[in-house]
Design an enzyme around this catalytic site. Structure first.
Site, short mmCIF file in Angstrom:
data_model
loop_
_atom_site.label_atom_id
_atom_site.label_comp_id
_atom_site.label_asym_id
_atom_site.label_seq_id
_atom_site.Cartn_x
_atom_site.Cartn_y
_atom_site.Cartn_z
CE1 TYR A 82 -4.80 51.21 28.82
CE2 TYR A 82 -4.13 51.77 26.59
CZ TYR A 82 -4.27 52.11 27.92
OH TYR A 82 -3.89 53.36 28.32
CE LYS A 89 6.55 38.73 37.62
NZ LYS A 89 7.81 38.84 38.37
CG ASP A 139 10.36 41.13 38.70
OD1 ASP A 139 10.22 40.75 37.53
OD2 ASP A 139 10.60 40.35 39.63
CG ASP A 158 0.47 52.58 32.27
OD1 ASP A 158 0.88 53.69 31.90
OD2 ASP A 158 -0.60 52.42 32.89
#
Ligand code: NAP
Length: 419
Positions: free
Chosen positions: A158, A228, A282, A306
């Site tokens: 963003y 991540k 993940d 998101d």
């Protein structure tokens, strides 16, 4: 001409905010700016307005709506996408709600949603995901889902720092990255687009702080930092580390980390303690499905948030019912998770539940819990009888398909009956 010359309702009063004590002062007749939005926003926003109004009136109050424009309606009226007056109306009145706004893909103007969140410093996008009785779901145990997703709203993707292939700027960035930063074997030859993903200590800590405060205030069991960091150590990994730091430094009595939970408590958390843990993004996506009830409040950088919140929303019935709100300090802009779904626009068929339940979040924020409960109960009763819009009707046997406006009218009637 400024907004207060054209659209401020005469009978309403402003909500104000005491910054020192972090307290909102809400009159019984607050002025609430509303953006109907693009596409199906034209259908779902008036429907949500009717339901929220009914809940306010049933509890002895009144919402004085102030219609402000953005997107297509603003282009038609003022020749611009996001007039300054719209932003200042929301800034001044502190509590507002919006429908979806269309963003062109690849080219054209940048997202107005992102612009609004950044201009108003609405740093926490909060998306509660809980099961409503009667909602058809693709999973066998949808009732196990009761999560609240806190998604950082101002940085990561963003931040919007990127350069287009073929421009002088992108070549300057490539030279800098290759020649000065030592990544000379990393970027393939030929055209390249380059983006920068900033994740700051400041942005991370205020988001995680908010998630932990929410968990403490609402008796939640855990806060999970979703990152991540195995691949992007200095951005996503830093998000995790700063998240744990906030917990340890600012909430030492109220939180424990997962290692301590196992080492000192054999996996059984003491009462009134929030367990802070982390998961790689993940893995978290599959845990959403396989270990749903182990998760409670999630805190995430922008992009992870998101993906995760749309996937979580799908488990409890899809975008038509998934609510959200963007919070800053002493400020909220509620909005559904879904977009403007242009192919359904103006047909009086889209599901207004997501926007109605976003309004419920807004009512909770201003302390009108009784009105918020009425909205929740009326919507749940309506859906459990399978009197629903097309998206849910196609998934249930014997359902009755209603138009957006009919659905809202029936929910309003239920509010009158319940009050
Ligand atoms: P979308 O507008 O959310 O629609 C995707 C699909 O989800 C729809 O085709 C529909 O599926 C279903 N859906 C969404 N909202 C629904 C509702 N209220 N009732 C029933 N079904 C609903 O996503 P998109 O097509 O990717 O995005 C369209 C535009 O919206 C883009 O310009 C995007 O940038 C923008 N957008 C805005 C926001 C925002 O304003 N905050 C958020 C997301 C996207 P079926 O057709 O299968 O029934």
């Amino acid at each position: 001409m400024s907004y207060d010359e054209v659209s401020v309702p005469e009978n309403g009063e402003r909500i104000t905010y005491d910054e020192d004590d972090d307290v909102l002062h809400v009159p019984e007749n607050p002025i609430v700016p509303i953006i109907h939005g693009d596409g199906i926003g034209r259908d779902v926003a008036p429907a949500a307005q009717a339901v929220l109004e009914a809940a306010a009136e049933a509890t002895g109050r009144n919402i004085e709506w102030m219609r402000v424009l953005a997107g297509e309606a603003a282009r038609d009226e003022y020749g611009e996408n996001l007039p300054d007056d719209t932003v200042s109306a929301i800034r001044d009145h502190r509590v507002a709600i919006k429908g979806p706004l269309t963003t062109p893909v690849g080219a054209g103007f940048r997202s107005l949603n992102v612009a609004l969140r950044k201009k108003l410093d609405l740093y926490a996008n909060v998306r509660p995901t809980y099961y409503l009785e009667g909602v058809p779901s693709p999973v066998s145990n949808p009732e196990a889902m009761d999560m609240v997703n806190f998604r950082e709203n101002t940085e990561d993707v963003y931040a919007g720092i990127e350069w287009e292939a073929g421009t002088d700027e992108v070549e300057q960035v490539r030279d800098f990255v290759e020649d000065e930063m030592g990544f000379d074997e990393t970027i393939h030859d030929g055209d390249v687009g380059i983006g920068v993903k900033p994740i700051t200590e400041y942005g991370t800590k205020r988001l995680v702080r908010r998630a932990i405060e929410y968990a403490i205030e609402n008796d939640r069991d855990s806060v999970t930092l979703v990152h991540k960091g195995n691949i992007m150590k200095f951005t996503e990994g830093a998000f995790r580390d700063w998240g744990y730091e906030v917990a340890a430094e600012e909430f030492p009595e109220e939180t424990i980390d997962e290692d301590t939970l196992w080492e000192e408590y054999d996996g059984e958390a003491p009462d009134d303690v929030v367990v802070v843990k982390d998961r790689i993004a993940d893995n978290m996506l599959q845990q959403l499905l396989t270990r749903t009830s182990n998760y409670d409040v999630l805190a995430m950088p922008n992009l992870n948030g998101d993906y995760l919140s749309d996937a979580a929303g799908a488990q409890i019935g899809g975008l038509g019912i998934a609510p959200g709100a963007n919070f800053g300090d002493g400020r909220v802009l509620a909005e559904p998770v879904h977009g403007s779904a242009p192919k359904h626009a103006g047909k009086d068929k889209a599901n207004p539940t997501a926007m109605i339940l976003s309004g419920k979040l807004m009512l909770e924020y201003i302390g009108w819990d009784d009105a918020a409960d009425l909205v929740h109960d009326a919507v749940e009763a309506q859906i459990s009888e399978h009197r629903v819009t097309y998206d849910l009707e196609r998934q249930v046997e014997g359902g009755v398909k209603l138009a957006t406006s009919e659905f809202a009218e029936e929910v309003v009637d239920r509010i009158h009956d319940l009050a």
